[in-house]
Scaffold this active site. Structure first.
Site, PDB file in Angstrom:
ATOM      1  N   LEU A 292       0.819  -1.216   0.000  1.00  0.00           N
ATOM      2  CA  LEU A 292       0.000   0.000   0.000  1.00  0.00           C
ATOM      3  C   LEU A 292       0.854   1.268   0.000  1.00  0.00           C
ATOM      4  CD1 LEU A 292      -2.850  -1.099   2.479  1.00  0.00           C
ATOM      5  CD2 LEU A 292      -2.838  -1.249  -0.012  1.00  0.00           C
TER       6      LEU A 292
ATOM      7  N   PHE B  28       3.610  -6.900 -10.433  1.00  0.00           N
ATOM      8  CA  PHE B  28       3.527  -5.465 -10.732  1.00  0.00           C
ATOM      9  C   PHE B  28       4.289  -4.624  -9.724  1.00  0.00           C
ATOM     10  CE2 PHE B  28      -0.627  -7.012 -12.388  1.00  0.00           C
ATOM     11  CZ  PHE B  28      -0.523  -6.564 -13.686  1.00  0.00           C
TER      12      PHE B  28
ATOM     13  N   LYS C  78       7.967   3.352  -9.596  1.00  0.00           N
ATOM     14  CA  LYS C  78       7.865   3.628 -11.040  1.00  0.00           C
ATOM     15  C   LYS C  78       7.987   5.081 -11.470  1.00  0.00           C
ATOM     16  CE  LYS C  78       2.967   4.309 -11.026  1.00  0.00           C
ATOM     17  NZ  LYS C  78       1.654   4.150 -11.607  1.00  0.00           N
TER      18      LYS C  78
ATOM     19  N   SER D  64       8.735  -2.529 -19.783  1.00  0.00           N
ATOM     20  CA  SER D  64       8.315  -1.249 -20.359  1.00  0.00           C
ATOM     21  C   SER D  64       9.014  -1.009 -21.688  1.00  0.00           C
ATOM     22  CB  SER D  64       8.692  -0.147 -19.369  1.00  0.00           C
ATOM     23  OG  SER D  64       8.614   1.116 -19.965  1.00  0.00           O
TER      24      SER D  64
ATOM     25  N   TYR E  38      15.148   4.073 -12.819  1.00  0.00           N
ATOM     26  CA  TYR E  38      13.900   3.315 -13.015  1.00  0.00           C
ATOM     27  C   TYR E  38      13.993   2.456 -14.286  1.00  0.00           C
ATOM     28  CZ  TYR E  38       9.401   2.384 -15.133  1.00  0.00           C
ATOM     29  OH  TYR E  38       8.381   1.769 -15.796  1.00  0.00           O
TER      30      TYR E  38
ATOM     31  N   LYS F 174      14.190  -1.940 -15.041  1.00  0.00           N
ATOM     32  CA  LYS F 174      13.412  -2.782 -15.974  1.00  0.00           C
ATOM     33  C   LYS F 174      14.363  -3.600 -16.865  1.00  0.00           C
ATOM     34  CE  LYS F 174       9.354  -1.604 -14.594  1.00  0.00           C
ATOM     35  NZ  LYS F 174       8.602  -2.560 -13.763  1.00  0.00           N
TER      36      LYS F 174
ATOM     37  N   TYR G 274       5.183  -2.843 -21.792  1.00  0.00           N
ATOM     38  CA  TYR G 274       4.029  -1.959 -21.959  1.00  0.00           C
ATOM     39  C   TYR G 274       4.441  -0.687 -22.675  1.00  0.00           C
ATOM     40  CZ  TYR G 274       2.689  -4.291 -17.469  1.00  0.00           C
ATOM     41  OH  TYR G 274       2.434  -5.147 -16.435  1.00  0.00           O
TER      42      TYR G 274
ATOM     43  N   ASN H 175       2.459  11.893 -15.461  1.00  0.00           N
ATOM     44  CA  ASN H 175       2.049  11.346 -16.760  1.00  0.00           C
ATOM     45  C   ASN H 175       0.971  12.222 -17.410  1.00  0.00           C
ATOM     46  OD1 ASN H 175       2.638   8.445 -15.054  1.00  0.00           O
ATOM     47  ND2 ASN H 175       3.682   8.814 -16.969  1.00  0.00           N
TER      48      ASN H 175
ATOM     49  N   PHE I 256       4.977  19.506 -23.473  1.00  0.00           N
ATOM     50  CA  PHE I 256       6.446  19.549 -23.365  1.00  0.00           C
ATOM     51  C   PHE I 256       7.099  19.447 -24.742  1.00  0.00           C
ATOM     52  CE2 PHE I 256       5.802  17.514 -18.928  1.00  0.00           C
ATOM     53  CZ  PHE I 256       5.687  18.765 -18.329  1.00  0.00           C
TER      54      PHE I 256
ATOM     55  N   ARG J 262       3.540   8.886 -28.760  1.00  0.00           N
ATOM     56  CA  ARG J 262       3.575   7.644 -27.971  1.00  0.00           C
ATOM     57  C   ARG J 262       2.466   6.705 -28.428  1.00  0.00           C
ATOM     58  NH1 ARG J 262       7.373  10.071 -26.706  1.00  0.00           N
ATOM     59  NH2 ARG J 262       8.184  10.639 -24.654  1.00  0.00           N
TER      60      ARG J 262
HETATM   61  C1  UD1 Z   1       6.906   7.689 -18.757  1.00  0.00           C
HETATM   62  C2  UD1 Z   1       8.293   7.219 -18.469  1.00  0.00           C
HETATM   63  C3  UD1 Z   1       8.417   5.784 -18.844  1.00  0.00           C
HETATM   64  C4  UD1 Z   1       7.408   4.979 -18.044  1.00  0.00           C
HETATM   65  C5  UD1 Z   1       6.023   5.539 -18.296  1.00  0.00           C
HETATM   66  C6  UD1 Z   1       5.067   4.863 -17.338  1.00  0.00           C
HETATM   67  C7  UD1 Z   1       9.675   9.235 -18.711  1.00  0.00           C
HETATM   68  C8  UD1 Z   1      10.784   9.874 -19.473  1.00  0.00           C
HETATM   69  N1  UD1 Z   1       9.265   8.033 -19.157  1.00  0.00           N
HETATM   70  O1  UD1 Z   1       6.689   7.571 -20.155  1.00  0.00           O
HETATM   71  O2  UD1 Z   1       9.701   5.296 -18.553  1.00  0.00           O
HETATM   72  O3  UD1 Z   1       7.473   3.631 -18.414  1.00  0.00           O
HETATM   73  O4  UD1 Z   1       5.984   6.930 -18.037  1.00  0.00           O
HETATM   74  O5  UD1 Z   1       3.801   5.408 -17.447  1.00  0.00           O
HETATM   75  O6  UD1 Z   1       9.185   9.791 -17.765  1.00  0.00           O
HETATM   76  N2  UD1 Z   1       3.619  15.314 -21.480  1.00  0.00           N
HETATM   77  C9  UD1 Z   1       3.301  16.647 -21.652  1.00  0.00           C
HETATM   78  N3  UD1 Z   1       2.817  17.326 -20.565  1.00  0.00           N
HETATM   79  C10 UD1 Z   1       2.649  16.755 -19.347  1.00  0.00           C
HETATM   80  C11 UD1 Z   1       2.969  15.385 -19.184  1.00  0.00           C
HETATM   81  C12 UD1 Z   1       3.469  14.695 -20.276  1.00  0.00           C
HETATM   82  O7  UD1 Z   1       3.446  17.202 -22.736  1.00  0.00           O
HETATM   83  O8  UD1 Z   1       2.219  17.445 -18.400  1.00  0.00           O
HETATM   84  C13 UD1 Z   1       4.122  14.560 -22.647  1.00  0.00           C
HETATM   85  C14 UD1 Z   1       5.498  13.964 -22.421  1.00  0.00           C
HETATM   86  O9  UD1 Z   1       6.507  14.891 -22.734  1.00  0.00           O
HETATM   87  C15 UD1 Z   1       5.447  12.762 -23.385  1.00  0.00           C
HETATM   88  C16 UD1 Z   1       3.966  12.344 -23.370  1.00  0.00           C
HETATM   89  O10 UD1 Z   1       3.261  13.474 -22.853  1.00  0.00           O
HETATM   90  O11 UD1 Z   1       5.784  13.172 -24.675  1.00  0.00           O
HETATM   91  C17 UD1 Z   1       3.715  11.156 -22.482  1.00  0.00           C
HETATM   92  O12 UD1 Z   1       4.310  11.420 -21.212  1.00  0.00           O
HETATM   93  P1  UD1 Z   1       4.127  10.456 -19.954  1.00  0.00           P
HETATM   94  O13 UD1 Z   1       2.681  10.159 -19.742  1.00  0.00           O
HETATM   95  O14 UD1 Z   1       4.894  11.049 -18.823  1.00  0.00           O
HETATM   96  O15 UD1 Z   1       4.783   9.091 -20.433  1.00  0.00           O
HETATM   97  P2  UD1 Z   1       6.257   8.803 -21.012  1.00  0.00           P
HETATM   98  O16 UD1 Z   1       7.179   9.913 -20.771  1.00  0.00           O
HETATM   99  O17 UD1 Z   1       6.097   8.342 -22.415  1.00  0.00           O
END
Ligand code: UD1
Length: 343
Positions: free
Chosen positions: A34, A82, A86, A125, A150, A154, A178, A200, A219, A232
């Site tokens: 938890l 799991f 992370k 991942s 992290y 993996k 994933y 995320n 970003f 993505r």
């Molecule tokens: C991230 C992790 C990855 C992990 C996964 C788990 C990093 C560099 N990578 O993936 O290792 O396995 O989470 O869920 O952190 N974005 C924005 N604005 C925001 C948030 C995100 O533009 O406020 C963009 C990010 O730049 C990216 C995309 O959204 O291009 C997805 O981001 P995110 O959800 O954080 O996932 P990952 O970075 O792909």
């Protein structure tokens, strides 16, 4: 039906997998400390499926507890692991916490079960690919040096699993790589529960839409992608949960080609951050306040998976589209606002 141990079973992907296991006729048993989830998830699962899963609260880094759990549960035939830390950013600040949590727990489990016939599914991942040179990326693409502790946990975990499978033939192991899990169960009674400010994209979007955050920053809009924002492969968490059931079935039915296998779990489609924002707005009718900001350090430009091996060998394919990912993520955020059962 078979008893499956689900570590981290009260977490985001874990809880959805417990539901899918129960619906497929399995008996999942949860171990979770938890540290990043809430015990109330158990009653949420019961409300969905009618069955409250058996639950044990302890830290898998405690070897004695793992050993006695395994001794007391001789009827467990499968294990979906799991439980892990992370958060990418936190792992850079606290690498030892990540190496301890993610390796001690894995090694304790592998040791405790090493004399049993166990079907083991591991949460890996797409982060192991870094920025692939060829897209969509296949399972045979080279693993690249991890960007964070992290990510490194993996990669090294995959090596530990491959070596273990090599030494102990009674183990059958599948690592699922994933892509980006999003969305929530259609009941809106379980979903992602980020602690603090979400890192995320999709939880940040839903929290902005509900008014918890003033705006969302995209970003970077200068990547080499059609609209300049990063791309993505977003996968609905319920589809992802079903991939675990498919992996357990494959091993039970002795269909594995080797006792260590790796599969990509995504949709095979790439969407940009701006496309996700637009999809959220059109799926929910809610306008988002967003701005363009600089790139986030450590982000890659674009990645999406080749999922043909999962389709042909695992017999698994994603079925839920982007609209359903956004709609369900939003329904969950609204549910939390209106009747948060966790406070
Ligand atoms: C991230 C992790 C990855 C992990 C996964 C788990 C990093 C560099 N990578 O993936 O290792 O396995 O989470 O869920 O952190 N974005 C924005 N604005 C925001 C948030 C995100 O533009 O406020 C963009 C990010 O730049 C990216 C995309 O959204 O291009 C997805 O981001 P995110 O959800 O954080 O996932 P990952 O970075 O792909």
């Amino acid at each position: 039906m078979s008893k499956i141990l689900v570590t981290g079973g009260t977490g985001y992907i874990g809880s959805h997998t417990v539901v899918e296991l129960q619906e497929a006729g399995y008996t999942p048993v949860i171990i979770d400390d938890l540290s990043n989830s809430n015990k109330g998830v158990l009653t949420q699962i019961e409300a969905i499926t009618g069955t409250i899963p058996e639950f044990y609260e302890f830290d898998l880094c405690d070897e004695q507890k793992v050993v006695s759990f395994v001794e007391n549960n001789p009827d467990i035939t499968g294990l979906i692991h799991f439980a892990a830390s992370k958060a990418v950013g936190e792992s850079v600040e606290e690498p030892l916490k990540y190496y301890r949590n993610n390796f001690f727990s894995l090694i304790n489990l592998l040791n405790a079960f090493k004399n049993r016939n166990i079907n083991f599914v591991f949460s890996s991942s797409c982060t192991v690919y870094g920025q692939p040179t060829k897209l969509p990326v296949t399972e045979s693409a080279p693993v690249q040096k991890a960007e964070s502790p992290y990510g490194n946990t993996k990669q090294v975990a995959e090596e530990i699993l491959s070596d273990t499978a090599n030494a102990f033939k009674n183990y059958q192991i599948i690592a699922l790589r994933y892509f980006n899990p999003v969305g929530a169960h259609k009941s809106a009674m379980i979903g992602e529960l980020p602690i603090g400010v979400p890192q995320n994209l999709v939880p940040f979007i839903t929290q902005t839409a509900i008014g918890k955050r003033a705006k969302i920053t995209v970003f970077g809009d200068d990547y080499d992608t059609p609209d300049g924002s990063a791309v993505r492969d977003y996968i609905h968490v319920v589809d992802l949960a079903k991939a675990h059931v498919a992996a357990i079935k494959r091993m039970e039915e002795k269909k594995s080609k080797a006792n260590y296998e790796v599969f990509n779990i995504g949709t095979g489609n790439g969407f940009s951050v701006l496309e996700i924002i637009k999809a959220f707005e059109t799926s929910t009718g809610v306008k988002l306040n967003y701005e363009i900001g600089p790139r986030r350090a450590g982000d890659i430009e674009k990645v999406w998976g080749d999922v043909s091996k999962s389709a042909s060998e695992l017999g698994w394919k994603a079925t839920l589209d982007l609209e359903e990912m956004m709609r369900s993520a939003w329904a969950w955020e609204v549910y939390l606002k209106e009747k948060n059962p966790f406070i």
